[in-house]
Design an enzyme around this catalytic site. Structure first.
Site, PDB file in Angstrom:
ATOM      1  N   SER A 132       0.822  -1.222   0.000  1.00 22.12           N
ATOM      2  CA  SER A 132       0.000   0.000   0.000  1.00 22.12           C
ATOM      3  C   SER A 132       0.848   1.260   0.000  1.00 22.12           C
ATOM      4  CB  SER A 132      -0.893  -0.022   1.239  1.00 22.12           C
ATOM      5  OG  SER A 132      -1.448   1.249   1.474  1.00 22.12           O
ATOM      6  N   TYR A 160      -0.540  -0.053  10.120  1.00 19.76           N
ATOM      7  CA  TYR A 160      -0.892  -0.692   8.853  1.00 19.76           C
ATOM      8  C   TYR A 160       0.257  -0.545   7.851  1.00 19.76           C
ATOM      9  CZ  TYR A 160      -3.460  -1.335   4.432  1.00 19.76           C
ATOM     10  OH  TYR A 160      -3.871  -1.738   3.197  1.00 19.76           O
ATOM     11  N   LYS A 164       2.518  -3.563   6.311  1.00 19.21           N
ATOM     12  CA  LYS A 164       2.626  -3.790   4.865  1.00 19.21           C
ATOM     13  C   LYS A 164       4.085  -3.750   4.423  1.00 19.21           C
ATOM     14  CE  LYS A 164      -1.611  -4.384   3.324  1.00 19.21           C
ATOM     15  NZ  LYS A 164      -1.968  -5.699   2.712  1.00 19.21           N
TER      16      LYS A 164
END
Lengths: 340, 340
Positions: A132, A160, A164
């Site tokens: 991402s 997050y 990732k």
């Protein structure tokens, strides 16, 4: 060819499965096209009816971590003979900030367990990992450069993004060891997403278009001049499939590639909505700044130079007008006149 | 102040403990100096006699992963009241390449378990994480830039480097969440290491100096013109302590800092040895190229611009002659005339 899609009942997973079923064949990693015989959709939720009805589709319902447990006696997530895995399943950014352990489990542990499952196969499969844009975060101590390239140092500012980025490293090393053929792909913010708002801070970037088109008021929590980098669902799926098709030579380094993104602003998005659907529809956007969301969104990069993607033939959209028109073509049922 | 050093009976751990015991106090993260009351050395091996005899030293022998198991009923590695942890324990690069699972367990799982243990303390401790130059690897698909800075994208080309880079990400996010005050420090290749050769590909960079000084022949497996970036043991320890002392503002971003390194070549090292100890001693170096080791060593960066370290007052050595002289001062017993 047997394909596994984790997060296969999610928005991107469903769209990816439909696209693969439609094209019927896939040329994997530069080899001749093969018929797609089976697509396994792994997800907590059941797939939609059209996919469930396709004889090539197999649904595996459950928690990915639980399914990947070594002592799971049910069918393995990655069965012998699997050629390609799209790993899309993840807890989203909002969830990961609210529940640190959930994020570590859903994003880090699950990715590692999936890689271990791949490693146990007789032949190393191709694994497309959906990373991402969230790996890039702005901070006062370390401002992001004006333009993000494929070699910009990621400095994630949320769990997050960290998870990732760690996933990318794992995929890279499992690839180097020959356990998988890894393809790290950084997805941009997808707009316009159909369906309902979700927990992501970026949710409004679809909602401010989707809701007014359905005749419903929607909030834009950032100032009109706020720059954003977006990709349509169609382009995002193209990027995932192209990653699976690219040969090792075409792909290049094991580090992640950034998918292309259109650089626009919240205000330009609203102007595009007015041009495509009328001023009355665009008037359904309520500009209500929310400092919390604005802080998150302005920490994301808005200018992506996606050179490796371009070398694979993946280019950004030319205008947000086109993105809205594509949404209207693909979701005719989602359009309603403004409610009075 | 209670301090924990993992890998505390290793070469750097022992030297760090001695230095801390000698200085008696430490100014932690910009706060006033406090007396060091206890240093816990966690290691598979027992500490040397001088450390074991110091009433402030507590040795905790065992496997770090086992000690960090939640169901370990023995004393915790990180006891309540611990203010500072130096996390030096790791499996080295050669071991990690030979045994992938060992590396994942010793470097990734142990670091994560240690961070979890820190998170459970009432007050977030400072954690200095010893990362490594090995996060930078050269590859044909993605050549390293000529000069490495603090914002160069790491592209590890071995599992050890990947695991260290993942450790940096974990430390950064646990810091952002306030679970620890993290200090990611990338150590350069240390030379001259006293003692015996180890499994690291860089082992010869100490051995080619140490062994001749002890009157023993030693192999240099790379060509004289091979560039290398080195730091003395003393400078390396200075970097670790300075990382613990720096305030959050002085430290800056949560990403890792590169420690400074002297840019030299294998040939210049040998010439320095001849200048400091005589031509006869330098003549004990056997130049026997080993393509396997040469390949690894030439994939490492040789030119480091360590700007963040410089802003903390950490500068590279000025010459390899000085590094050899420091080794002779610190290890007088290790010098013997050439054996005939």
């Amino acid at each position: 060819m047997n394909i596994v899609i984790t997060g296969g009942a999610g928005f991107l997973g469903v769209r990816l499965a439909r696209e693969l079923l439609k094209q019927e064949t896939l040329s994997l990693a530069g080899s001749p096209a093969q018929t797609i015989t089976r697509i396994t959709l792994v997800d907590r939720a059941a797939p939609p009816a059209d996919l469930a009805a396709d004889s090539r589709v197999h649904a595996m319902e459950g928690d990915l971590n639980a399914l990947l447990e070594p002592d799971n006696t049910a069918a393995p997530v990655v069965a012998e003979g699997t050629s390609l895995i799209f790993h899309l399943a993840a807890a989203v950014s909002g969830e990961c900030e609210a529940d640190f352990d959930l994020g570590m489990r859903s994003n880090l542990d699950a990715t590692r367990a999936l890689l271990q499952a791949c490693r146990e196969l007789k032949a190393a499969p191709t694994l497309v990992f959906a990373s991402s844009l969230a790996v890039f975060g702005n901070s006062p101590e370390q401002p992001l450069p004006e333009v993000i390239t494929d070699t910009t140092l990621p400095t994630p500012q949320n769990s997050y993004g960290i998870q990732k980025f760690i996933g990318e490293q794992l995929v890279a090393d499992y690839s180097r060891k020959g356990f998988v053929r890894g393809r790290n792909v950084r997805l941009m913010t997808v707009s316009v997403r159909p369906g309902k708002p979700n927990g992501a801070a970026s949710s409004f970037l679809s909602g401010m278009i989707r809701e007014p088109l359905a005749g419903v008021r929607a909030v834009c929590p950032v100032a009109p001049e706020t720059p954003v980098a977006l990709s349509s669902p169609g382009h995002t799926i193209d990027g995932l499939i192209r990653a699976a098709e690219a040969s090792d030579t075409q792909w290049g380094a094991r580090t992640a590639i950034n998918l292309p993104a259109l650089k626009t602003t919240a205000g330009e998005m609203a102007a595009a909505l007015a041009r495509v659907a009328g001023k009355e529809v665009a008037g359904l956007i309520d500009w209500q700044p929310d400092p919390l969301i604005a802080n998150i969104v302005t920490s994301w990069p808005a200018h992506i130079r996606a050179e490796r993607a371009a070398s694979l033939g993946l280019l950004p959209e030319q205008s947000f007008d086109d993105i809205i028109r594509a949404y209207l073509r693909e979701n005719p049922y989602a359009v309603k006149p403004p409610q009075r």
